[in-house]
Motif scaffolding. Structure first.
Motif, PDB file in Angstrom:
ATOM      1  N   ARG A 172       8.959   4.045  -9.992  1.00 33.54           N
ATOM      2  CA  ARG A 172       7.501   4.023 -10.054  1.00 33.54           C
ATOM      3  C   ARG A 172       7.037   2.817 -10.851  1.00 33.54           C
ATOM      4  O   ARG A 172       7.739   2.350 -11.742  1.00 33.54           O
ATOM      5  CB  ARG A 172       6.965   5.271 -10.759  1.00 33.54           C
ATOM      6  N   ILE A 173       5.813   2.378 -10.555  1.00 34.28           N
ATOM      7  CA  ILE A 173       5.212   1.341 -11.373  1.00 34.28           C
ATOM      8  C   ILE A 173       4.485   2.036 -12.511  1.00 34.28           C
ATOM      9  O   ILE A 173       3.613   2.870 -12.280  1.00 34.28           O
ATOM     10  CB  ILE A 173       4.236   0.485 -10.553  1.00 34.28           C
ATOM     11  N   LYS A 213       8.483   5.111  -5.399  1.00 36.16           N
ATOM     12  CA  LYS A 213       7.474   6.135  -5.185  1.00 36.16           C
ATOM     13  C   LYS A 213       6.099   5.534  -5.424  1.00 36.16           C
ATOM     14  O   LYS A 213       5.826   4.984  -6.494  1.00 36.16           O
ATOM     15  CB  LYS A 213       7.743   7.296  -6.167  1.00 36.16           C
ATOM     16  N   ASP A 214       5.280   5.591  -4.404  1.00 39.26           N
ATOM     17  CA  ASP A 214       3.876   5.231  -4.514  1.00 39.26           C
ATOM     18  C   ASP A 214       3.652   3.857  -5.152  1.00 39.26           C
ATOM     19  O   ASP A 214       2.937   3.722  -6.139  1.00 39.26           O
ATOM     20  CB  ASP A 214       3.148   6.316  -5.326  1.00 39.26           C
ATOM     21  N   ILE A 215       4.244   2.848  -4.571  1.00 35.46           N
ATOM     22  CA  ILE A 215       4.117   1.493  -5.103  1.00 35.46           C
ATOM     23  C   ILE A 215       2.842   0.846  -4.545  1.00 35.46           C
ATOM     24  O   ILE A 215       2.673   0.734  -3.332  1.00 35.46           O
ATOM     25  CB  ILE A 215       5.337   0.633  -4.708  1.00 35.46           C
ATOM     26  N   ARG A 216       1.942   0.470  -5.436  1.00 37.11           N
ATOM     27  CA  ARG A 216       0.764  -0.296  -5.013  1.00 37.11           C
ATOM     28  C   ARG A 216       0.748  -1.577  -5.817  1.00 37.11           C
ATOM     29  O   ARG A 216       0.808  -1.538  -7.040  1.00 37.11           O
ATOM     30  CB  ARG A 216      -0.535   0.444  -5.341  1.00 37.11           C
ATOM     31  N   LEU A 217       0.664  -2.684  -5.111  1.00 36.88           N
ATOM     32  CA  LEU A 217       0.663  -3.971  -5.806  1.00 36.88           C
ATOM     33  C   LEU A 217      -0.187  -4.935  -5.014  1.00 36.88           C
ATOM     34  O   LEU A 217      -0.246  -4.868  -3.792  1.00 36.88           O
ATOM     35  CB  LEU A 217       2.076  -4.545  -5.881  1.00 36.88           C
ATOM     36  N   ASP A 218      -0.809  -5.841  -5.741  1.00 32.67           N
ATOM     37  CA  ASP A 218      -1.620  -6.854  -5.088  1.00 32.67           C
ATOM     38  C   ASP A 218      -1.154  -8.198  -5.626  1.00 32.67           C
ATOM     39  O   ASP A 218      -1.336  -8.497  -6.798  1.00 32.67           O
ATOM     40  CB  ASP A 218      -3.096  -6.606  -5.442  1.00 32.67           C
ATOM     41  N   LEU A 219      -0.474  -8.967  -4.790  1.00 27.71           N
ATOM     42  CA  LEU A 219       0.061 -10.237  -5.251  1.00 27.71           C
ATOM     43  C   LEU A 219      -0.777 -11.359  -4.647  1.00 27.71           C
ATOM     44  O   LEU A 219      -0.752 -11.578  -3.443  1.00 27.71           O
ATOM     45  CB  LEU A 219       1.523 -10.392  -4.839  1.00 27.71           C
ATOM     46  N   ALA A 220      -1.518 -12.038  -5.510  1.00 25.86           N
ATOM     47  CA  ALA A 220      -2.393 -13.104  -5.022  1.00 25.86           C
ATOM     48  C   ALA A 220      -1.594 -14.373  -4.788  1.00 25.86           C
ATOM     49  O   ALA A 220      -0.538 -14.577  -5.383  1.00 25.86           O
ATOM     50  CB  ALA A 220      -3.503 -13.357  -6.038  1.00 25.86           C
ATOM     51  N   HIS A 251       7.565   5.132   3.724  1.00 23.04           N
ATOM     52  CA  HIS A 251       6.130   5.251   4.016  1.00 23.04           C
ATOM     53  C   HIS A 251       5.421   4.028   3.460  1.00 23.04           C
ATOM     54  O   HIS A 251       5.972   3.331   2.620  1.00 23.04           O
ATOM     55  CB  HIS A 251       5.513   6.493   3.347  1.00 23.04           C
ATOM     56  N   GLY A 252       4.185   3.846   3.900  1.00 21.95           N
ATOM     57  CA  GLY A 252       3.365   2.785   3.316  1.00 21.95           C
ATOM     58  C   GLY A 252       3.446   1.493   4.110  1.00 21.95           C
ATOM     59  O   GLY A 252       4.226   1.372   5.054  1.00 21.95           O
ATOM     60  N   ARG A 253       2.606   0.533   3.717  1.00 14.66           N
ATOM     61  CA  ARG A 253       2.499  -0.708   4.487  1.00 14.66           C
ATOM     62  C   ARG A 253       2.567  -1.930   3.593  1.00 14.66           C
ATOM     63  O   ARG A 253       2.237  -1.883   2.412  1.00 14.66           O
ATOM     64  CB  ARG A 253       1.156  -0.746   5.224  1.00 14.66           C
ATOM     65  N   ILE A 254       3.004  -3.039   4.178  1.00 11.41           N
ATOM     66  CA  ILE A 254       2.933  -4.339   3.510  1.00 11.41           C
ATOM     67  C   ILE A 254       1.945  -5.182   4.296  1.00 11.41           C
ATOM     68  O   ILE A 254       2.099  -5.362   5.506  1.00 11.41           O
ATOM     69  CB  ILE A 254       4.318  -5.039   3.518  1.00 11.41           C
ATOM     70  N   LEU A 255       0.918  -5.670   3.617  1.00  5.80           N
ATOM     71  CA  LEU A 255      -0.092  -6.476   4.296  1.00  5.80           C
ATOM     72  C   LEU A 255      -0.029  -7.903   3.789  1.00  5.80           C
ATOM     73  O   LEU A 255       0.062  -8.143   2.580  1.00  5.80           O
ATOM     74  CB  LEU A 255      -1.486  -5.914   4.033  1.00  5.80           C
ATOM     75  N   GLU A 278       0.839  -1.202   0.000  1.00  7.77           N
ATOM     76  CA  GLU A 278       0.000   0.000   0.000  1.00  7.77           C
ATOM     77  C   GLU A 278       0.866   1.241   0.000  1.00  7.77           C
ATOM     78  O   GLU A 278       1.551   1.518   0.976  1.00  7.77           O
ATOM     79  CB  GLU A 278      -0.891   0.009   1.242  1.00  7.77           C
ATOM     80  N   ASN A 279       0.831   1.972  -1.078  1.00 16.08           N
ATOM     81  CA  ASN A 279       1.478   3.289  -1.206  1.00 16.08           C
ATOM     82  C   ASN A 279       2.888   3.313  -0.643  1.00 16.08           C
ATOM     83  O   ASN A 279       3.239   4.143   0.177  1.00 16.08           O
ATOM     84  CB  ASN A 279       0.676   4.372  -0.458  1.00 16.08           C
TER      85      ASN A 279
END
Lengths: 364, 294
Positions: free
Chosen positions: A210-211, A19-26, A56-60, A6-7
Motif C-alpha cells: 500500500r501507499i 493494494k489500491d495504488i493511486r499515483l499521479d506522476l507529472a 484491477h485498476g488502470r494506467i493512464l 487508478e486504484n
C-alpha cells in the motif's frame, strides 16, 4: 507525458502484492519509492514498465488507457539491482542495443552512445566487455543503456544497492544531476531514507503493498502522516516512547513530565506515542529546554564516523546517534538529552497528532 | 642444498602418491613398457624400440578406424549439442512439468551401457522390434531394415542410440545454465524490444557458454572412447563399418594378442584424445573473449 495510476491492485494467487495504488506522476517529475523489502516497490515498477498487468485498476498516459499495452510499444527504460548487460557485446554495443532495435541511423547511434557514455564517465571503456568492468562500471553501462533511449519513463529499481559505499555516493550525486536535465518521469526505488532525501523530488512511502504517504520529500520527512511512515523514513528507525497527556502535562516512563508547549500545545488528554529521530538524542545537554533521561547502555555500534548507542529506559529501547567513535561500557547508566521540540506525536491509531515546527529545525 | 626441516611431512603425501601410482602411473608405464617390446610370452620379450609406433602410424586399418571415429564424434557433437540446447529451451520453467521432464531426461543416463545395446538390438529387430517392424511395414527400403544388413543401417542405429542416450546430459547441463540467468535479463531484453532470437543469441547462449564447454568436452571424449554400444550392437560390423578405435584396439590386444602394437596404439589414442580436448577447451575459452565462465 503525465501518468496516472487508478486504484491498482495486484494479486498473485491469494496474496496481495499491491493494494489500491493511486499515483499521479507529472511530466518531468522525479519520484522516489521508499519502502522496506517486500513492500511492493518492484511489483509497482514492473507494472509501470508494462512487464506485468495489474489485477484491477488502470494506467493512464495523458488520459489514454495503457493498461494492457505491451512493453515493446511503451517508451520506457529500466535499470535493475543486478548489473544487467548483454555479456557478449562490448560496452558500446550494449549502450547502442536499444537504438539499433529502434532502427536509428548509424551516425546518430554513434553520437548518442558517445554522448551518454561521456555523461556517465565510461567513454574510455567503450571497447571493453562487461565482464572486464568493475561493478560500478557495469552499472554505469546499464544506466547508460537506459538513458540513451531518451524514453518518457525511466525506472530504476534499487540501482545502487549492489555497489560499495564509495561508488554508491559518487553515482548517487551524478544520477541526481542527470535526472535534473531530463524531462522524463523518473521513478527510483530504494530502501534507504538517506538516499531518498538526497535525491529529493517527490517521495512515495510504501508498506505491505500500500501507499502510506506521497508528496514532496522534505514535507513527508517533516510530517509523516503516521508512525509507520516515520519508522520507514528514518534510519536507524525512529525511537518511540509511550506516554500520555493529562492535566496540561505530557507524561512518559518513570515520572518524566513536560509542559505542553510548542507543537505539543494542541494535544488533548489521552494516550500517545512520542517519536524522536536518533539524531535528536544527545549525550550532552545542548539547550535549557532539554530533558534528561537516565538509560543504561545495551550496545554501542560503530557505523562509519558515527556511533549508534542502543540504550534501554524503563523497558523501552532507544537508539542515540552520536558523532564520532565511542566505546561505552555495557550496562553503564548514562544521561540522554532530548529537546521536546523534536517530538513527533502519534495518537492511539498511529496518526500524526503533532510534528516539530520549523523553528525547532532551525535552532538545530 | 638445504636440508628439510621436517622429513615427516613426506608421510602425509604418501597415501595420495600410492593411490595415484596404482591407479595411473604404474598402468601407464606398463603400457609404455609394452609398446617398445615384442612380447612372445611371459618373460619372453625383445626390445624393438619405436617399431610398433611406426607400424601403427602406417596401419591402414587404424587410419580407417580413426576416420570413422572422427566422423562419428563429429556427428555426435553436431546433433547432440544443438538438440540438447533446443530441449533445454523447450523445457518448462516451473510447476510439476519441471520434475517430470527432469526425470524423463535422466532415465537414459541411468541405464547401464551394455543394457542400452541390448535394448536397441531388440528395438530394431526386423521380426519383433517396434522400430524394425514399424519401418519395414512402410516398405520404403529395398532391403528390409536390420542393423546388421548394411553399414548405413548400423550407423543409423548407432547414432540414434547414442543421441537417445546422451542428448539428455547436454540438455540437463544447458537447462542448469539457463536457470542460472536472472529474470531481470529477460525483462531488460523485453524493454529493449529484443526478438526471441536476439534473446537467445545475446543472453542465453553467452550465459550458457560455461556449461556448453563442459558438455562439448564430455561428449567429445566420451564418444571418442565409445566401446560398449557398438560392441553390443554389431561387434564392429557389418564388415568393419562400425569398428571404431577402441573396438579395433580390443581386437588387436585380446583377439590377436599383439600386446606391443596394441600398447603403442593405446598411447597414440590417448594423445589424440588429450590433444583434441585441449583444442576444444582453448577454442571455447576464447569465443567471445573476456566473459567469465559461469
Amino acid at each position: 507525458m503525465g501518468l496516472q495510476l487508478e486504484n491498482l491492485d495486484k494479486l498473485v494467487g491469494r496474496e496481495i502484492y499491491l493494494k489500491d495504488i493511486r499515483l499521479d506522476l507529472a511530466s518531468g517529475s522525479r519520484h522516489v519509492i521508499l519502502g522496506r523489502t517486500l513492500a511492493g516497490k518492484t511489483t509497482l515498477l514492473r507494472i509501470l514498465a508494462g512487464l506485468d498487468k495489474p489485477t484491477h485498476g488502470r494506467i493512464l498516459v495523458d488520459g489514454r488507457d495503457l493498461t494492457g499495452v505491451s512493453v515493446r510499444k511503451r517508451s520506457v527504460a529500466m535499470v535493475y539491482q543486478q548489473f544487467i548487460n548483454y555479456p557478449s557485446l562490448t560496452v558500446f554495443d550494449n549502450i547502442a542495443s536499444p537504438l539499433k532495435l529502434a532502427g536509428i541511423s548509424k551516425q546518430e547511434i554513434d553520437a548518442r552512445v558517445r554522448r551518454t557514455a561521456a555523461m556517465l564517465h565510461i567513454d574510455n571503456l567503450l571497447d571493453r566487455m562487461p565482464a572486464e568492468l568493475s561493478g560500478g562500471q557495469q552499472q554505469r553501462t546499464a544506466i547508460a543503456r537506459a538513458l540513451v533511449k531518451e524514453t518518457q519513463l525511466l525506472l530504476l529499481d534499487e540501482p545502487l544497492v549492489n555497489l560499495d559505499y564509495k561508488l554508491r555516493e559518487e553515482l548517487r550525486v551524478e544520477l541526481q544531476q542527470i535526472f535534473k536535465q531530463r524531462d522524463a518521469i523518473v521513478v527510483y526505488t530504494t530502501t534507504e531514507p538517506a538516499e531518498a532525501l538526497m535525491l529529493g523530488g517527490n517521495i512515495v512511502v510504501m508498506d505491505e503493498g500500500r501507499i502510506l504517504q506521497a508528496g514532496p520529500t522534505a514535507q513527508v520527512y517533516r510530517h509523516p502522516s503516521n508512525a509507520r511512515v516515520a519508522e520507514i523514513f528514518s534510519d536507524p528507525p525512529i525511537n518511540f516512547v509511550h506516554g500520555h497527556v493529562r492535566d496540561r502535562q505530557a507524561w512518559f516512563g518513570r515520572g518524566i513530565s513536560l509542559p505542553l508547549t510548542g507543537q505539543l500545545a494542541g494535544l488533548a488528554e489521552g494516550e500517545y506515542t512520542f517519536g524522536v529521530r536518533c539524531n535528536h538524542l544527545f549525550l550532552k545537554a545542548s539547550s535549557p529546554e532539554d530533558i534528561e533521561i537516565r538509560a543504561s547502555v545495551e550496545l554501542s555500534e560503530i557505523n562509519g564516523s558515527e556511533t549508534f548507542i542502543h540504550v534501554s529506559y524503563d523497558d523501552q529501547k532507544l537508539v542515540v546517534q552520536d558523532d564520532g567513535i565511542h566505546q561505552l561500557k555495557l550496562g553503564r547508566e548514562i544521561p540522554v538529552y532530548v529537546n521536546p521540540c523534536h517530538f513527533f506525536v502519534f495518537d492511539e491509531q498511529g496518526r500524526l497528532a503533532a510534528a516539530p515546527d520549523q523553528a525547532c529545525h532551525s535552532n538545530l | 642444498m638445504e636440508k628439510w626441516e621436517n622429513n615427516r611431512a613426506w608421510f602425509l603425501v604418501l597415501p595420495v602418491f600410492v593411490v595415484v601410482a596404482f591407479s595411473a602411473i604404474i598402468p601407464l608405464m606398463t603400457v609404455v613398457n609394452y609398446s617398445i617390446q615384442d612380447i612372445f610370452g611371459p618373460g619372453n620379450a625383445v626390445f624393438v624400440g619405436t617399431e610398433w609406433f611406426e607400424e601403427m602410424l602406417t596401419d591402414s586399418r587404424l587410419h580407417d578406424a580413426l576416420g570413422r571415429q572422427f566422423i562419428f564424434s563429429g556427428l555426435v557433437l553436431l546433433i547432440e549439442i544443438p538438440l540438447g540446447i533446443l530441449i533445454a529451451l523447450a523445457m518448462p520453467k516451473k510447476g510439476w512439468g519441471v520434475s517430470a521432464s527432469l526425470i524423463t531426461l535422466a532415465i537414459p543416463l541411468l541405464i547401464p551401457w551394455n543394457v542400452i545395446g541390448t535394448i536397441w538390438i531388440i528395438f530394431t529387430r526386423p521380426d519383433i522390434g517396434l522400430f524394425g517392424v514399424g519401418i519395414n511395414s512402410l516398405n520404403l527400403l529395398d532391403v528390409p531394415f536390420d542393423h546388421t544388413a548394411r553399414p548405413s543401417f548400423a550407423w543409423i542405429t548407432l547414432m540414434a542410440m547414442e543421441v537417445w542416450h546422451w542428448t539428455p546430459l547436454v540438455a540437463l547441463l544447458c537447462y542448469a545454465g539457463l536457470r542460472a540467468i536472472p529474470e531481470a535479463y529477460y525483462q531488460a531484453a523485453k524493454i529493449d524490444g529484443a526478438s526471441a532470437w536476439s534473446v537467445f543469441r545475446y543472453i542465453q547462449l553467452p550465459k550458457m557458454r560455461g556449461v556448453l564447454t563442459i558438455a562439448v568436452l564430455l561428449r567429445w571424449m566420451d564418444s571418442f572412447l565409445i566401446y560398449a554400444e557398438p560392441f553390443a550392437l554389431t561387434g564392429g560390423g557389418p564388415g568393419n563399418s562400425t569398428t571404431f578405435l577402441s573396438i579395433y584396439l580390443v581386437k588387436l590386444a585380446t583377439g590377436q594378442f599383439d600386446l606391443g602394437p596394441a600398447a603403442a596404439f593405446s598411447l597414440i589414442y590417448f594423445l589424440i584424445v588429450l590433444l583434441f580436448s585441449f583444442i576444444f577447451y582453448q577454442a571455447l575459452l576464447n569465443v567471445g573473449k573476456g566473459e567469465k565462465i559461469a
